[in-house]
Design an enzyme around this catalytic site. Structure first.
Site, PDB file in Angstrom:
ATOM      1  N   THR A 186     -42.074  16.074  13.387  1.00  0.00           N
ATOM      2  CA  THR A 186     -40.994  15.538  14.223  1.00  0.00           C
ATOM      3  C   THR A 186     -41.608  14.448  15.092  1.00  0.00           C
ATOM      4  O   THR A 186     -42.811  14.435  15.309  1.00  0.00           O
ATOM      5  CB  THR A 186     -40.390  16.625  15.142  1.00  0.00           C
ATOM      6  OG1 THR A 186     -41.423  17.079  15.999  1.00  0.00           O
ATOM      7  CG2 THR A 186     -39.849  17.773  14.333  1.00  0.00           C
ATOM      8  N   GLU A 331     -36.034  19.534  11.244  1.00  0.00           N
ATOM      9  CA  GLU A 331     -36.166  20.985  11.104  1.00  0.00           C
ATOM     10  C   GLU A 331     -35.139  21.568  10.136  1.00  0.00           C
ATOM     11  O   GLU A 331     -35.158  22.753   9.837  1.00  0.00           O
ATOM     12  CB  GLU A 331     -36.001  21.650  12.481  1.00  0.00           C
ATOM     13  CG  GLU A 331     -37.177  21.439  13.420  1.00  0.00           C
ATOM     14  CD  GLU A 331     -37.069  20.168  14.268  1.00  0.00           C
ATOM     15  OE1 GLU A 331     -36.315  19.257  13.864  1.00  0.00           O
ATOM     16  OE2 GLU A 331     -37.744  20.098  15.298  1.00  0.00           O
ATOM     17  N   LYS A 444     -25.144  14.673  34.055  1.00  0.00           N
ATOM     18  CA  LYS A 444     -24.418  15.672  34.839  1.00  0.00           C
ATOM     19  C   LYS A 444     -23.957  15.032  36.134  1.00  0.00           C
ATOM     20  O   LYS A 444     -24.757  14.784  37.018  1.00  0.00           O
ATOM     21  CB  LYS A 444     -25.297  16.893  35.100  1.00  0.00           C
ATOM     22  CG  LYS A 444     -25.509  17.703  33.838  1.00  0.00           C
ATOM     23  CD  LYS A 444     -26.776  18.533  33.869  1.00  0.00           C
ATOM     24  CE  LYS A 444     -27.139  18.917  32.455  1.00  0.00           C
ATOM     25  NZ  LYS A 444     -28.458  18.428  32.055  1.00  0.00           N
ATOM     26  N   TRP A 449     -19.995  17.220  32.829  1.00  0.00           N
ATOM     27  CA  TRP A 449     -20.868  16.547  31.881  1.00  0.00           C
ATOM     28  C   TRP A 449     -20.230  15.260  31.374  1.00  0.00           C
ATOM     29  O   TRP A 449     -19.037  15.233  31.072  1.00  0.00           O
ATOM     30  CB  TRP A 449     -21.150  17.451  30.686  1.00  0.00           C
ATOM     31  CG  TRP A 449     -22.079  18.572  30.992  1.00  0.00           C
ATOM     32  CD1 TRP A 449     -22.553  18.913  32.229  1.00  0.00           C
ATOM     33  CD2 TRP A 449     -22.654  19.486  30.059  1.00  0.00           C
ATOM     34  NE1 TRP A 449     -23.383  20.001  32.118  1.00  0.00           N
ATOM     35  CE2 TRP A 449     -23.468  20.373  30.802  1.00  0.00           C
ATOM     36  CE3 TRP A 449     -22.568  19.647  28.683  1.00  0.00           C
ATOM     37  CZ2 TRP A 449     -24.189  21.395  30.207  1.00  0.00           C
ATOM     38  CZ3 TRP A 449     -23.289  20.672  28.085  1.00  0.00           C
ATOM     39  CH2 TRP A 449     -24.095  21.530  28.839  1.00  0.00           C
TER      40      TRP A 449
END
Ligand code: ADP
Length: 547
Positions: A186, A331, A444, A449
């Site tokens: 990754t 993944e 935030k 959000w």
């Protein structure tokens, strides 16, 4: 009582055997580093991958030894995909866009034995070779006469000279389908990179699933262009799914600019292409500037980061190309969801259909997903409740190579392990996933959000905006407020106020960014995605107006 069907392991070698026998004439076309267009077939790829396997045997390489590549998409890379994994070794595709120190770190961590590289990466190899302590064989992916005499790499051999002594008689070995086949690190935006270690079984199941009609819908009638690199999660599995279906493959090599990609699509009659939004941005820009149209392209899968609605519309409405918005991660081999319509959507208006296509789509059979709140409680699939996205399935990691980072899975009440994706999402009643953000990128503001993706999508819909990235900036009252960093299209004028006015009516007032920062460039990471960490560093001294 066990079933009485044949117990045949799912092995990558079976894909190339099938492609050779049933679709041997289907073409593999590569634009090479040398600049030429090379033409091959599945039959020839199969033959040469067996010669690779013989050459690897001759190097005394053991089962599960790692063979690394630093290479663009091309026929030799494809031969290594099959020769290395088919013979029981592990193909380690390294991302050449990483920093040289990171490349050396990854090669040592993987304990790579061999490195095969395109000559365009010679300077990179020269920079890292003394630091790579486990690599004992260096192979340049070129003809013998193209090998530079003074490469500075001891015993460097050309790929063609390396496989030349060997015939193509080779019996692919049979072994446990759970054996490792390939690996991919990754990008490691936090801490050291960690590797997903794929197995033959996970790769084959993913290849089957990716080819399904409601996924990539690949067939022997397709000409497929993976612009997504073979060093980025195995080009989303396309080299395997293409063998399984007998599709023609077209490789762009290093030429990823809009003009080259467009020309290849036209000359090779490409019907299906795959890539990240930044690549398509370049190509659509080139097409618009030169008033070009596609003659064969029908579908394109776009993923890796959110595909802006403006891009979906440009493909669909101006060019008649269906956009398949997809979501996944290293993944997950990488496919998780892909967006195609259901029957009931077909009678809906164009606008309603586009609203669905903007979502990242429905889970592919094999991938189970759920969204949870901060306490880990399941959230409803109502298209509104937004929470952390968890997944499980036979092509999702259960742990990283060498156990790096410990056990990543989160158990549920039944003790089943779920992989936390780090994404925040909603799922609607029809099962369509919508990624609202990376959990670390969510803004935030006053306890609510704000999705940075929504803010970016609106900005890039403005005709003068080439690229946009939204980040949160600390605010004494609201904790955080969004600002949007913007790169203008060449020759276009745009003021802060004009762009902010463009947001009116497109999102709630309190979600409109507090400011616009114009930049010459936005930092892009090794996989073509915006590097928000770098952008935040770059804007460290930035102050919100009036604060
Ligand atoms: P990296 O190494 O950068 O994590 P990955 O390809 O594994 O590379 O990145 C996976 C992440 O990319 C996902 O977790 C998600 O945040 C983002 N991503 C992938 N596809 C999409 C998409 N269609 N829309 C929004 N985000 C996406």
């Amino acid at each position: 009582m066990l079933g009485l069907m044949q117990d045949q392991p799912l092995l990558i070698s079976s894909l190339i055997e099938f492609a050779e026998r049933h679709n041997g004439d289907a073409e593999i076309v590569s634009r090479r580093v040398e600049g030429d267009i090379h033409r091959s077939t599945w039959r020839e790829i199969a033959s040469r991958s067996r010669r690779v396997a013989n050459a690897l045997d001759n190097e005394q390489l053991l089962f599960s030894d790692r063979i690394a590549t630093l290479a663009w998409n091309g026929h030799r890379h494809l031969e290594l995909y099959y020769g290395v994994s088919g013979s029981g070794r592990v193909l380690h595709t390294i991302n050449p866009r990483l920093h040289p120190d990171q490349i050396a770190w990854i090669a040592n961590h993987a304990e790579d034995q061999v490195l095969c590289f395109d000559l365009s990466f010679l300077p990179l190899v020269q920079a890292v070779h003394a630091k790579c302590t486990t690599i004992r064989k260096w192979i340049a992916l070129c003809d013998a006469d193209k090998l530079p005499a003074d490469s500075g790499i001891p015993n460097l051999v050309s790929y063609e000279a390396w496989i030349a002594p060997y015939g193509d008689t080779y019996a692919w070995p049979s072994f446990d389908e759970n054996s490792a086949s390939s690996m991919c690190y990754t990008s490691g935006t936090t801490g050291n990179p960690k590797a997903a270690l794929y197995s033959h079984r996970s790769t084959l199941l993913h290849a089957y699933a990716a080819a399904l009609p409601d996924v990539m819908n690949l067939s022997a009638r397709d000409s497929v262009l993976p612009v997504v690199p073979m060093f980025h999660v195995n080009a989303w599995g396309i080299p395997y799914s293409a063998a399984l279906t007998g599709a023609k493959l077209v490789f762009p090599g290093p030429a990823l600019d809009g003009k080259s990609v467009f020309e290849l699509i036209e000359s090779e009659r490409v019907t299906f292409a795959a890539g990240v939004p930044t690549v398509w941005q370049m190509m659509l820009g080139h097409m618009q500037a030169n008033e070009l149209k596609f003659s064969t392209l029908k579908r394109t899968v776009i993923g890796g980061s959110a595909c802006p609605p403006a891009m979906i519309n440009a493909f669909q409405q101006q060019h008649g190309v269906e956009v398949l918005h997809a979501w996944g991660m290293t993944e997950m081999s990488p496919l998780g969801t892909l967006c195609t319509l259901k029957n009931k959507h077909l009678t809906q208006s164009q606008e309603q259909q586009t609203a669905i296509r903007m979502k990242q789509g429905r889970a592919i059979f094999g991938v189970d997903m759920k969204i949870v709140d901060a306490n880990g409680t399941d959230l409803p699939w109502d298209g509104k409740s937004s929470g952390d996205l968890l997944v499980k399935g036979p092509w999702v990691v259960k742990e990283y190579f060498k156990g790096e980072g410990g056990d990543p899975l989160v158990p549920d009440e039944q003790g089943r392990g779920w992989f936390p994706t780090g994404d925040v999402a909603t799922v609607d009643a029809d099962g369509y996933l919508q990624i609202t953000d990376r959990s670390k990128d969510v803004i935030k503001s006053g306890g609510e959000w704000i999705s940075s993706i929504d803010i970016e999508n609106i900005a890039v819909a403005h005709p003068a905006v080439a690229m946009a990235a939204c980040i949160g900036v600390a605010h004494p009252k609201w904790d955080e407020r969004p600002i949007v960093a913007v790169v203008k299209k060449p020759g276009c004028e745009l003021s802060r106020d004009e762009l902010l006015a463009f947001y009116a009516g497109k999102t709630a007032k309190w979600q409109i960014p507090d400011d616009v920062v114009f930049l010459d460039a936005i930092p892009i990471g090794a996989t073509g995605k915006i590097l928000k960490t770098r952008l935040r560093e770059q804007l460290r001294d930035y102050k919100l107006p009036g604060v």
